[in-house]
Motif scaffolding. Sequence first.
Motif, PDB file in Angstrom:
ATOM      1  N   ALA A   2      32.521  48.926  32.666  1.00 34.38           N
ATOM      2  CA  ALA A   2      33.791  49.014  31.944  1.00 34.38           C
ATOM      3  C   ALA A   2      34.795  48.024  32.517  1.00 34.38           C
ATOM      4  O   ALA A   2      35.518  47.341  31.777  1.00 34.38           O
ATOM      5  N   ARG A   3      34.842  47.921  33.836  1.00 32.66           N
ATOM      6  CA  ARG A   3      35.788  46.989  34.458  1.00 32.66           C
ATOM      7  C   ARG A   3      35.403  45.536  34.207  1.00 32.66           C
ATOM      8  O   ARG A   3      36.265  44.654  34.161  1.00 32.66           O
ATOM      9  N   SER A   4      34.119  45.301  34.034  1.00 34.23           N
ATOM     10  CA  SER A   4      33.648  43.936  33.793  1.00 34.23           C
ATOM     11  C   SER A   4      33.838  43.501  32.349  1.00 34.23           C
ATOM     12  O   SER A   4      34.182  42.341  32.082  1.00 34.23           O
ATOM     13  N   LEU A   5      33.630  44.423  31.410  1.00 32.79           N
ATOM     14  CA  LEU A   5      33.540  44.041  30.001  1.00 32.79           C
ATOM     15  C   LEU A   5      34.768  44.380  29.165  1.00 32.79           C
ATOM     16  O   LEU A   5      34.901  43.888  28.047  1.00 32.79           O
ATOM     17  N   LEU A   6      35.657  45.245  29.678  1.00 33.16           N
ATOM     18  CA  LEU A   6      36.759  45.736  28.848  1.00 33.16           C
ATOM     19  C   LEU A   6      38.123  45.259  29.334  1.00 33.16           C
ATOM     20  O   LEU A   6      38.364  45.145  30.536  1.00 33.16           O
ATOM     21  N   GLN A   7      39.001  45.022  28.373  1.00 28.99           N
ATOM     22  CA  GLN A   7      40.421  44.843  28.616  1.00 28.99           C
ATOM     23  C   GLN A   7      41.155  46.048  28.018  1.00 28.99           C
ATOM     24  O   GLN A   7      40.655  46.683  27.079  1.00 28.99           O
ATOM     25  N   PRO A   8      42.336  46.406  28.548  1.00 31.29           N
ATOM     26  CA  PRO A   8      43.069  47.528  27.959  1.00 31.29           C
ATOM     27  C   PRO A   8      43.258  47.348  26.455  1.00 31.29           C
ATOM     28  O   PRO A   8      43.621  46.273  25.971  1.00 31.29           O
ATOM     29  N   GLY A  31      31.871  62.296  31.910  1.00 33.01           N
ATOM     30  CA  GLY A  31      32.063  61.211  32.868  1.00 33.01           C
ATOM     31  C   GLY A  31      32.326  59.874  32.195  1.00 33.01           C
ATOM     32  O   GLY A  31      33.097  59.052  32.707  1.00 33.01           O
ATOM     33  N   ALA A  32      31.698  59.647  31.043  1.00 33.28           N
ATOM     34  CA  ALA A  32      31.949  58.412  30.290  1.00 33.28           C
ATOM     35  C   ALA A  32      33.362  58.410  29.722  1.00 33.28           C
ATOM     36  O   ALA A  32      34.049  57.381  29.723  1.00 33.28           O
ATOM     37  N   LEU A  33      33.810  59.562  29.229  1.00 36.40           N
ATOM     38  CA  LEU A  33      35.172  59.664  28.702  1.00 36.40           C
ATOM     39  C   LEU A  33      36.190  59.362  29.793  1.00 36.40           C
ATOM     40  O   LEU A  33      37.206  58.701  29.552  1.00 36.40           O
ATOM     41  N   GLN A  34      35.932  59.838  31.025  1.00 36.17           N
ATOM     42  CA  GLN A  34      36.836  59.560  32.140  1.00 36.17           C
ATOM     43  C   GLN A  34      36.898  58.062  32.440  1.00 36.17           C
ATOM     44  O   GLN A  34      37.983  57.505  32.645  1.00 36.17           O
ATOM     45  N   VAL A  35      35.736  57.402  32.466  1.00 38.87           N
ATOM     46  CA  VAL A  35      35.697  55.966  32.736  1.00 38.87           C
ATOM     47  C   VAL A  35      36.464  55.201  31.655  1.00 38.87           C
ATOM     48  O   VAL A  35      37.241  54.287  31.955  1.00 38.87           O
ATOM     49  N   LEU A  36      36.268  55.572  30.400  1.00 38.21           N
ATOM     50  CA  LEU A  36      36.934  54.879  29.306  1.00 38.21           C
ATOM     51  C   LEU A  36      38.434  55.146  29.304  1.00 38.21           C
ATOM     52  O   LEU A  36      39.229  54.274  28.924  1.00 38.21           O
ATOM     53  N   LEU A  44      40.202  55.519  32.090  1.00 35.70           N
ATOM     54  CA  LEU A  44      40.698  54.634  33.147  1.00 35.70           C
ATOM     55  C   LEU A  44      40.763  53.182  32.686  1.00 35.70           C
ATOM     56  O   LEU A  44      41.647  52.428  33.092  1.00 35.70           O
ATOM     57  N   ALA A  45      39.819  52.792  31.829  1.00 35.03           N
ATOM     58  CA  ALA A  45      39.792  51.420  31.311  1.00 35.03           C
ATOM     59  C   ALA A  45      40.801  51.213  30.187  1.00 35.03           C
ATOM     60  O   ALA A  45      40.954  50.100  29.695  1.00 35.03           O
ATOM     61  N   GLN A  46      41.499  52.299  29.785  1.00 31.33           N
ATOM     62  CA  GLN A  46      42.469  52.257  28.686  1.00 31.33           C
ATOM     63  C   GLN A  46      41.828  51.747  27.393  1.00 31.33           C
ATOM     64  O   GLN A  46      42.420  50.967  26.645  1.00 31.33           O
ATOM     65  N   ALA A  47      40.611  52.198  27.175  1.00 30.15           N
ATOM     66  CA  ALA A  47      39.891  51.799  25.970  1.00 30.15           C
ATOM     67  C   ALA A  47      40.397  52.571  24.759  1.00 30.15           C
ATOM     68  O   ALA A  47      40.874  53.712  24.866  1.00 30.15           O
TER      69      ALA A  47
END
Length: 383
Positions: free
Chosen positions: A101-107, A120-125, A127-130
Amino acid sequence: MTMNDLNPAHKTRPSYIRNILQAATNSEMISLAGGLPAESCFPIEKFHEAVSRVLADPSALQYSGTEGEPELRQWLANYLNTESARILITNGAQQAMDLLARSLLQPGDAVVIETPAYLGALQVLDLAQANIIAIDQTATGPDLNQLETAFKQQPKLFYAVPDFHNPTGCCWSALVRCEVVALAEKYQVTIIEDAPYRELRYSGTTLTSLYDLSPEQVCRIGSFSKVAAPGLRLGYLCASKSVVANVSLIKQATDLHSSTLCQRLLLSCLQEPFYRDHLIHLKEDYRRRRNTLVNALRDTLGTKVDFLIPQGGMFLWVTANHYDTDELAERALSKKIAIVPGSVFYPHNSSATMNKMRLNFTHATPQLLIKGVERLATVINAL
């Protein structure tokens, strides 16, 4: 410092499962909540033997490369029929998801997910402000019409658990796998294939992974937590060389590398002939536990609950007919039975189904599974 001082980008939903862990580990509590493996199935003696072998070389306690121990990466490359340059060892599958997520996503980038979805995926997303685009899941995988509509919005990623989905236990059909990959290639959407349960198949035929269908379009995440031991905190990313190289730089800045000692302990066990037998016995044990829970629910609750029997994985996704499972979960704790209400598996911007619950069958013993259902029935009958 107060919560108001925190960067809003670093706030995420709490994990319901982690929050009730303390209550669920009470000696009187029967937990069907967490996705825990059975401690009785850990290969303790083999790890004892591996410790002696591995510590004969003092470098097992030394720093090592960010990408992971070369021999472990090669073992995985052979197992996955790919190149070791496409493998990165991570601290569990959760870290692989976070690093991707940190590598591929921008807010603000759009990410498509099936709902319900792994918490756990929802939490990561979060944090990534997806920007999460939620689509429905059918009995054979994602709703393909909804998926194509979502892909037309040019999302960056599609997060998927094709084998024994958490929380539903759904396994995508072969046709759906091909259709999803074709759509991803057509619209140039990267797929994150989360596959921690793939080895835990109890019936049916193993189906082709999304990564094998499209190695350049798919980033595959795997874990040894479900088949070896979660305390090792070892997982992996299998992706294109360019993605692995970029993610490795982020991991280097995050934690330098995963534990050298744990990697070598794991590799020592994987290389032993017993590992294949271990997987066979593990699946036999979990199949029995799954069947015990299924039969207990049918015998004790009858038509008050509905569910499909998963071919693998660790969970039953149960419909509690006419009951609010948020209330049910809260009342169940007072009766010393822990479950997870279905509402926690939905993103903030979608409507949750209030009569679903996830029940784990791999941690509690068969006797405790039966007793747990009896306690759950007491709560349901009192509503």
